[in-house]
Scaffold this motif. Structure first.
Motif, PDB file in Angstrom:
ATOM      1  N   TYR A   1       0.827  -1.189   0.000  1.00 41.79           N
ATOM      2  CA  TYR A   1       0.000   0.000   0.000  1.00 41.79           C
ATOM      3  C   TYR A   1       0.865   1.243   0.000  1.00 41.79           C
TER       4      TYR A   1
ATOM      5  N   ASN B   1      -8.056  12.018   4.160  1.00 38.40           N
ATOM      6  CA  ASN B   1      -8.389  10.933   5.087  1.00 38.40           C
ATOM      7  C   ASN B   1      -9.891  10.689   5.197  1.00 38.40           C
TER       8      ASN B   1
ATOM      9  N   ARG C   1     -11.615   2.264  -3.105  1.00 41.73           N
ATOM     10  CA  ARG C   1     -11.987   1.397  -1.991  1.00 41.73           C
ATOM     11  C   ARG C   1     -12.687   2.247  -0.938  1.00 41.73           C
TER      12      ARG C   1
ATOM     13  N   THR D   1     -13.257   3.214   2.769  1.00 44.20           N
ATOM     14  CA  THR D   1     -12.484   3.023   4.003  1.00 44.20           C
ATOM     15  C   THR D   1     -13.376   2.669   5.195  1.00 44.20           C
TER      16      THR D   1
ATOM     17  N   GLU E   1      -3.540  10.019   8.811  1.00 38.06           N
ATOM     18  CA  GLU E   1      -4.332   8.987   8.136  1.00 38.06           C
ATOM     19  C   GLU E   1      -4.881   8.059   9.203  1.00 38.06           C
ATOM     20  N   SER E   2      -6.115   7.586   9.044  1.00 36.65           N
ATOM     21  CA  SER E   2      -6.682   6.636   9.998  1.00 36.65           C
ATOM     22  C   SER E   2      -6.366   5.215   9.552  1.00 36.65           C
TER      23      SER E   2
ATOM     24  N   LYS F   1      -5.892   0.895  11.068  1.00 34.69           N
ATOM     25  CA  LYS F   1      -6.327   0.058  12.183  1.00 34.69           C
ATOM     26  C   LYS F   1      -5.218  -0.870  12.663  1.00 34.69           C
TER      27      LYS F   1
ATOM     28  N   GLY G   1      -2.240  -1.739   7.702  1.00 36.79           N
ATOM     29  CA  GLY G   1      -1.431  -1.145   6.642  1.00 36.79           C
ATOM     30  C   GLY G   1      -2.121  -0.259   5.624  1.00 36.79           C
ATOM     31  N   TYR G   2      -3.443  -0.131   5.684  1.00 40.93           N
ATOM     32  CA  TYR G   2      -4.125   0.744   4.721  1.00 40.93           C
ATOM     33  C   TYR G   2      -5.189   1.549   5.455  1.00 40.93           C
ATOM     34  N   ASN G   3      -5.522   2.724   4.887  1.00 33.29           N
ATOM     35  CA  ASN G   3      -6.516   3.603   5.524  1.00 33.29           C
ATOM     36  C   ASN G   3      -7.795   2.841   5.833  1.00 33.29           C
ATOM     37  N   SER G   4      -8.300   3.020   7.051  1.00 26.88           N
ATOM     38  CA  SER G   4      -9.541   2.329   7.388  1.00 26.88           C
ATOM     39  C   SER G   4     -10.198   2.942   8.604  1.00 26.88           C
TER      40      SER G   4
ATOM     41  N   ASN H   1      -7.863  -7.633   9.397  1.00 22.03           N
ATOM     42  CA  ASN H   1      -7.839  -8.618   8.316  1.00 22.03           C
ATOM     43  C   ASN H   1      -7.077  -9.885   8.721  1.00 22.03           C
TER      44      ASN H   1
ATOM     45  N   PRO I   1      -4.806 -11.933   6.937  1.00 17.80           N
ATOM     46  CA  PRO I   1      -3.366 -12.081   6.711  1.00 17.80           C
ATOM     47  C   PRO I   1      -2.537 -11.533   7.875  1.00 17.80           C
TER      48      PRO I   1
ATOM     49  N   GLN J   1       5.019   8.410   5.801  1.00 19.19           N
ATOM     50  CA  GLN J   1       4.294   7.231   5.339  1.00 19.19           C
ATOM     51  C   GLN J   1       3.709   6.582   6.605  1.00 19.19           C
TER      52      GLN J   1
ATOM     53  N   ASN K   1       1.740   4.300   7.561  1.00 19.38           N
ATOM     54  CA  ASN K   1       1.659   2.860   7.864  1.00 19.38           C
ATOM     55  C   ASN K   1       3.018   2.258   8.207  1.00 19.38           C
TER      56      ASN K   1
END
Ligand SMILES: Cc1cc2nc3c(=O)[nH]c(=O)nc-3n(C[C@H](O)[C@H](O)[C@H](O)COP(=O)(O)OP(=O)(O)OC[C@H]3O[C@@H](n4cnc5c(N)ncnc54)[C@H](O)[C@@H]3O)c2cc1C
Ligand SMILES: [Zn+2]
Lengths: 91, 417
Positions: free
Chosen positions: A18, A47, A70, A72, B254-255, B257, B299-302, B308, B310, B413, B415
């Motif tokens: 990512y 964001n 995607r 969020t 960035e949000s 999780k 590792g990704y915005n959420s 997850n 993995p 960055q 994450n």
């Protein structure tokens, strides 16, 4: 989450890395008042909670950079495109 | 009511049927001197110190859910001050000092257990970096010890001594570090703030921030009506970008999780917090016997409080790699929390470009330990309208000024922090 790579088909999350927000526009040039444009570009993020365009790389597959739409809040993927159409693959 | 041996005996004789409620459930007033948005640990601590240290008692905390339903109730409760930089270390050490007196301060047992934290080191370079950090800690009055391989393995015999890829070369031990009971921290601050007159208003989501013609923040719209205020402090953790946007602010956040895991309870196995150099893996044993652990971000915005699979796999791989005996345990639960990952891994406790609006955010995965000092500094910043020296570097425009506080050097960055 599974991402449908335009070159490889649907692949599991572990194959992708990512990068982040794909809607950012790199400022051009360096003028006296472009400093804040540059620091916004590097550091400030929308964001959003909801639809988000983001860069992913199919690092464990074809190596292509992708723009993934995607959500969020739900993790639902709406669309996947090559970041630079016509230039898939490792390079 | 003050909690004491006497009150315990008295209530015990009455079959514990007569304990008063720990805090009130007031209706919101029309106006407050200060409104705090978000009743996590930081919001509650801020309100408490506003009332206690600054005499500002006409304060409301607005919480969209129930008390403690955010990250403060989801974290793995590691408290430590093993940081590196001058801009951050004194703040975290002050927080650790506040933790040491917190149960007494709040008249509530937060079960702060200074069981010590062992940060495992896996190469000569690791040891060198840890010695440098330990020296920084000692210079700032924190405690730090460097252990060699034998001393380390003696303290945690369940670590695999023969790991070829990540051998144990030693450890950085902070004896004063440890864990606390997260819910008790929420309840303790809530009760103590309430006793000083603070209104805690649950199930009250802030939906807009109102501003006057000069642009100054003057109140909030909520699901329970409009509430006016002289000053508004935001402490919404993973939702910081969303509430700041209500005042037209865009944040360097960035949000993301983070997941946490707990196993079935077993007999005492691990009496320290242990961190592993692989994938941020760390582990401790709760008083109930469950092993509590976590590792990297997903590792990704959420904004989904849902982890997850993995990442479950890689976290457990790291754990079993470190302590092979873990493979025999069953996981009871795992969950995720949404965090406000900042661009340099460091927080914000500051004024904002909007008059009357103050920001507490960017705590990444390390804000639980900061709870007391964060509330203490944020209360100071709101009451005096200027930062305390401990939080003067935690400002929004540090990026623009080229003064990012990035101990790890990971760059913008989120994450990777
Ligand atoms: C899995 C996990 C493990 C962690 N482990 C550790 C650890 O070991 N050590 C450590 O130091 N830190 C740890 N952390 C980080 C720590 O939990 C957070 O940094 C810290 O709890 C954030 O501050 P808070 O307690 O105020 O947040 P929260 O408890 O999230 O409080 C914010 C509150 O704001 C409310 N809110 C949001 N929007 C609105 C709105 N519009 N109106 C009203 N209210 C609103 C939310 O409902 C929430 O209750 C961990 C985090 C996670 C997720
Ligand atoms: Zn591909």
């Amino acid at each position: 989450m599974r991402i449908d790579c335009p070159l490889c088909g649907e692949r599991p999350l572990e194959e992708f890395t990512y990068r982040g927000d794909a809607s950012l526009k790199r400022p051009t040039g360096a003028t006296a008042d472009s400093q804040s444009a540059w620091s916004d570009y590097v550091y400030i993020r929308e964001n959003p909670k909801g639809p988000h365009k983001e860069h992913w790389r199919h690092a464990g597959g074809c190596g292509a950079w992708l723009v993934v739409g995607r959500n969020t809040a739900t993790h639902e993927i709406s669309d996947v495109k090559l970041a630079r159409p016509g230039r898939g693959g490792m390079r | 009511m003050k909690y004491s041996l006497l009150s315990l005996l008295r209530q015990g004789l009455k079959g514990h049927a007569d304990w008063p409620r720990a805090w009130r459930e007031p209706e919101p007033k029309e106006r407050y001197d200060v409104i705090i948005v978000g009743a996590g640990g930081h919001g509650l601590a801020t309100a408490y110190y506003l009332a206690k240290e600054h005499g500002v008692r006409n304060v409301a905390i607005l919480e969209r859910g129930n008390l403690g339903s955010g990250n403060v109730g989801r974290n793995t409760t590691v408290v430590r001050s093993n940081y590196l930089l001058n801009e951050e270390l004194p703040f975290y050490e002050w927080s650790l000092k506040l933790w040491e007196g917190l149960s007494r301060e709040l008249d509530y047992n937060v079960m702060f257990s200074q069981r010590g934290l062992l940060e495992l080191l896996h190469s000569d370079a690791d040891v060198d970096a840890a010695v440098r950090r330990a020296n920084a800690m000692l210079l700032h009055g924190a405690d730090a010890e460097i252990l060699n391989r034998e001393q380390t393995l003696k303290r945690v015999p369940i670590v695999d001594p023969d790991n070829a890829r990540f051998p144990v070369c030693g450890a950085l031990l902070q004896r004063r570090a440890g864990t606390a009971r997260h819910d008790a921290v929420v309840w303790g601050y809530a009760r103590a703030a309430d006793r000083l007159g603070v209104d805690i208003i649950q199930n009250c989501e802030v939906t807009a921030i109102r501003r006057d013609n000069a642009g100054r923040a003057i109140g909030v719209d909520t699901t329970r009506g409009h509430i006016a205020a002289d000053k508004i402090g935001l402490a919404a953790a993973g939702h910081s970008s969303r509430v700041a946007e209500m005042a037209g602010l865009r944040l360097p956040i960035e949000s993301h999780k983070l997941q946490a895991y707990v196993t079935e309870g077993v007999k005492p196995l691990l009496d320290k917090v242990v961190t592993f150099g692989v994938g941020h893996f760390y582990i401790s044993q709760s008083d109930k016997g469950g092993l509590v652990f976590g590792a990297n971000l997903d590792g990704y915005n959420s904004y989904a409080q849902r982890g997850n699979l993995p990442n479950v796999e890689t976290t457990i791989e790291a754990g079993v790699h470190l302590m092979p005996c873990l493979s025999r345990l069953r996981l009871l639960r795992h969950w995720a929390g949404v965090m406000d990952m900042s661009m340099d891994g460091s927080p914000f406790i500051c004024k904002t470009p909007v008059g009357g609006l103050y920001l507490n955010a960017g705590w990444c995965y390390g804000g639980f330990k900061a709870t007391p000092a964060s509330g203490w500094c944020f209360a100071h910043t709101i009451a005096r309208d200027e930062p305390h020296p401990l939080n003067e570097h935690f400002v929004l425009d540090r990026f623009h000024q080229g003064r990012a506080i990035d101990a790890k050097g990971a760059g913008p960055q989120p994450n990777l922090h």
